[in-house]
Design an enzyme around this catalytic site. Structure first.
Site, mmCIF file in Angstrom:
data_model
loop_
_atom_site.group_PDB
_atom_site.id
_atom_site.type_symbol
_atom_site.label_atom_id
_atom_site.label_comp_id
_atom_site.label_asym_id
_atom_site.label_seq_id
_atom_site.Cartn_x
_atom_site.Cartn_y
_atom_site.Cartn_z
ATOM 1 N N SER A 181 0.815 -1.214 0.000
ATOM 2 C CA SER A 181 0.000 0.000 0.000
ATOM 3 C C SER A 181 0.852 1.269 0.000
ATOM 4 O O SER A 181 0.347 2.356 -0.304
ATOM 5 C CB SER A 181 -0.928 0.019 1.223
ATOM 6 O OG SER A 181 -1.828 -1.058 1.195
ATOM 7 N N GLY A 220 -4.481 -1.851 -0.667
ATOM 8 C CA GLY A 220 -3.674 -1.570 -1.846
ATOM 9 C C GLY A 220 -3.436 -0.082 -2.018
ATOM 10 O O GLY A 220 -4.052 0.744 -1.337
ATOM 11 N N GLY A 240 -2.924 3.685 -4.287
ATOM 12 C CA GLY A 240 -3.524 4.439 -5.378
ATOM 13 C C GLY A 240 -4.872 5.047 -5.052
ATOM 14 O O GLY A 240 -5.381 4.957 -3.932
ATOM 15 N N CYS A 266 -9.366 -1.748 3.899
ATOM 16 C CA CYS A 266 -8.578 -0.633 3.382
ATOM 17 C C CYS A 266 -9.027 -0.256 1.962
ATOM 18 O O CYS A 266 -10.106 0.278 1.792
ATOM 19 C CB CYS A 266 -7.086 -0.971 3.452
ATOM 20 S SG CYS A 266 -6.033 0.494 3.509
ATOM 21 N N PHE A 267 -8.231 -0.542 0.928
ATOM 22 C CA PHE A 267 -8.655 -0.249 -0.434
ATOM 23 C C PHE A 267 -9.962 -0.977 -0.737
ATOM 24 O O PHE A 267 -10.823 -0.450 -1.448
ATOM 25 C CB PHE A 267 -7.562 -0.671 -1.411
ATOM 26 C CG PHE A 267 -7.615 0.016 -2.748
ATOM 27 C CD1 PHE A 267 -7.264 1.348 -2.879
ATOM 28 C CD2 PHE A 267 -7.988 -0.669 -3.883
ATOM 29 C CE1 PHE A 267 -7.293 1.986 -4.116
ATOM 30 C CE2 PHE A 267 -8.023 -0.048 -5.123
ATOM 31 C CZ PHE A 267 -7.675 1.286 -5.239
ATOM 32 N N GLN A 304 -12.886 1.059 0.248
ATOM 33 C CA GLN A 304 -13.175 2.109 -0.723
ATOM 34 C C GLN A 304 -13.859 1.525 -1.963
ATOM 35 O O GLN A 304 -14.754 2.155 -2.546
ATOM 36 C CB GLN A 304 -11.878 2.828 -1.088
ATOM 37 C CG GLN A 304 -11.239 3.547 0.084
ATOM 38 C CD GLN A 304 -9.754 3.801 -0.089
ATOM 39 O OE1 GLN A 304 -9.196 3.631 -1.175
ATOM 40 N NE2 GLN A 304 -9.091 4.208 0.989
ATOM 41 N N HIS A 316 -6.429 -2.217 8.957
ATOM 42 C CA HIS A 316 -5.734 -3.485 8.753
ATOM 43 C C HIS A 316 -5.929 -4.418 9.945
ATOM 44 O O HIS A 316 -5.146 -4.397 10.894
ATOM 45 C CB HIS A 316 -4.240 -3.235 8.543
ATOM 46 C CG HIS A 316 -3.900 -2.614 7.233
ATOM 47 N ND1 HIS A 316 -3.245 -3.281 6.219
ATOM 48 C CD2 HIS A 316 -4.149 -1.373 6.743
ATOM 49 C CE1 HIS A 316 -3.091 -2.476 5.176
ATOM 50 N NE2 HIS A 316 -3.632 -1.314 5.480
ATOM 51 N N GLU A 372 -5.305 -7.503 10.150
ATOM 52 C CA GLU A 372 -4.299 -8.567 10.269
ATOM 53 C C GLU A 372 -3.203 -8.188 11.252
ATOM 54 O O GLU A 372 -2.437 -9.053 11.695
ATOM 55 C CB GLU A 372 -3.707 -8.880 8.886
ATOM 56 C CG GLU A 372 -2.583 -7.991 8.427
ATOM 57 C CD GLU A 372 -3.030 -6.590 8.029
ATOM 58 O OE1 GLU A 372 -2.210 -5.663 8.100
ATOM 59 O OE2 GLU A 372 -4.210 -6.435 7.635
#
Length: 382
Positions: free
Chosen positions: A55, A238, A240, A266-267, A270, A356, A358
């Site tokens: 990321s 991830g 971007g 996370c990504f 979104q 996250h 994990e």
């Protein structure tokens, strides 16, 4: 990015922000030049996991903790096969690493992988600058080749670099071929995990719960996802701008149409937001670190969580929204700034969080989310 192998550890280095502010220090890691988006991470530990988190692709990470590298680098803690940060900024690097698992120094590892860094600068001042003005483009230039180069010339190079907004990066960091992480112990479920920049600990956490995880490329189609006959589908973290991720959004919508249990982080949060019809936006300086307070609104519980995101979902905090896939609501919120940190559907088994769970690195407060995913698959099977 251009680099040489590790040069003199005390070679001069300069950090140039796109607004013209300059910090001068010493080379750390590889010697050369590098560019990216300047962001700061508030974690006091876990630098090896941070460096290898996909990321962070195309980001120059400023560590707010002043002393970095004291436990060296080992071969057990990386979250991917390489360092992904574009550059690394520390105030006071450890001179000698000291840990029984250490195999080499952080400086040596950065140099080995061609990561240009800078040390000996006032990272507190740099962090305050980024908090006030926002994340921005940056360049690090180290070595004798840059001595005597006019600051205006370096600034022009920084300003010629692409912005993070509008960047489509997930396919650059994701696996190119599908691979399988087997269940630990008895296999209970099969999950298709769309890799948008996945960390190694994430499929491991699912494997610990009896899940066989098929990790698919970011370019996977709906047909690819269902070819593995999944009991659930996972969308990873991830890098971007999520506004560019039309492919993963379409796959997510295909999963929602089939009402397969779905979990995103996370990504992936979104992507779920976009799939439901919400917008996304760039945060001023983002959330990065392992100490972010989040409230799970479904239980009222507050947890300390690990974050790495510069974009967020634009969804109403205090109302249920009708979407094409049923009712949706914000399930988690950041207690620092009220940023949306989670979404859930009320009429089918789908949810996501912006952080996250994990916990690599980070606290384990959010591990229950993997159990929640298992519960959705159990209910669907029943």
């Amino acid at each position: 990015m251009t680099t040489s192998t590790r040069g003199a550890a005390k070679a001069p280095a300069v950090l140039v922000l796109e607004d013209g502010r300059i910090f001068r220090g010493r080379a750390y890691g590889a010697v050369g030049e590098t560019f990216g988006e300047a962001v700061f991470s508030t974690g006091m530990t876990g630098y090896q996991e941070t460096l290898t988190d996909p990321s962070y692709h195309r980001q120059v990470v400023v560590m707010t903790a002043p002393h970095v590298g004291n436990t060296g680098v080992n071969d057990e803690d990386p979250e991917s096969s390489r360092i992904w940060v574009a550059g690394y900024v520390v105030r006071d690097p450890a001179r000698v690493p000291s840990n029984w698992r250490s195999r080499r120094s952080l400086d040596e590892e950065l140099a080995k992988q061609g990561v240009v860094g800078i040390s000996g600068i006032d990272t507190r001042a740099l962090t305050r600058h980024l908090r006030e003005l926002g994340a921005m483009r940056v360049g690090i230039f180290s070595g004798e080749a840059w001595v005597g180069i006019r600051d205006e010339a370096l600034l022009a190079k920084v300003r010629s670099q692409p912005q993070m907004k509008g960047a489509n990066l997930s396919a650059e960091v994701a696996t190119k071929e599908t691979y399988v992480v087997p269940a630990i112990g008895e296999k209970r479920f099969t999950v298709a995990a769309v890799d948008l920049g996945i960390k190694g600990m994430t499929p491991h956490r699912m494997a610990e719960r009896g899940i066989e995880v098929h990790v698919l490329p970011a370019t996977a189609t709906v047909e690819d996802v269902y070819a593995v006959r999944p009991d659930g589908v996972f969308f990873s973290n991830g890098p971007g701008d999520p506004a560019t991720a039309d492919g993963p959004v379409a796959v997510m919508q295909g999963v929602l149409e089939r009402k397969t249990p779905l979990f995103g982080i996370c990504f992936g949060n979104q992507i779920l937001g976009r799939a439901l019809g919400f917008g996304t936006y760039k945060l001023k300086y983002g959330h990065r670190g392992i100490n972010q307070p989040v409230q799970d609104r479904t239980t009222g519980k507050v947890e300390i969580t690990a974050h790495n995101h510069g974009f967020a979902v634009d969804a109403p905090l205090d109302q249920v929204t009708e979407t094409a896939y049923g009712r949706a609501e914000v399930s988690h919120v950041c207690l620092n700034d009220n940023v949306v940190e989670g979404l859930q559907l009320l009429d089918q088994p789908a949810f996501s969080v912006q952080y996250h769970p994990e916990a690599a690195a980070g606290p384990h407060d959010a591990a229950y989310l993997f159990d929640r995913f298992v519960s959705l698959m159990e209910a669907e099977r029943a």
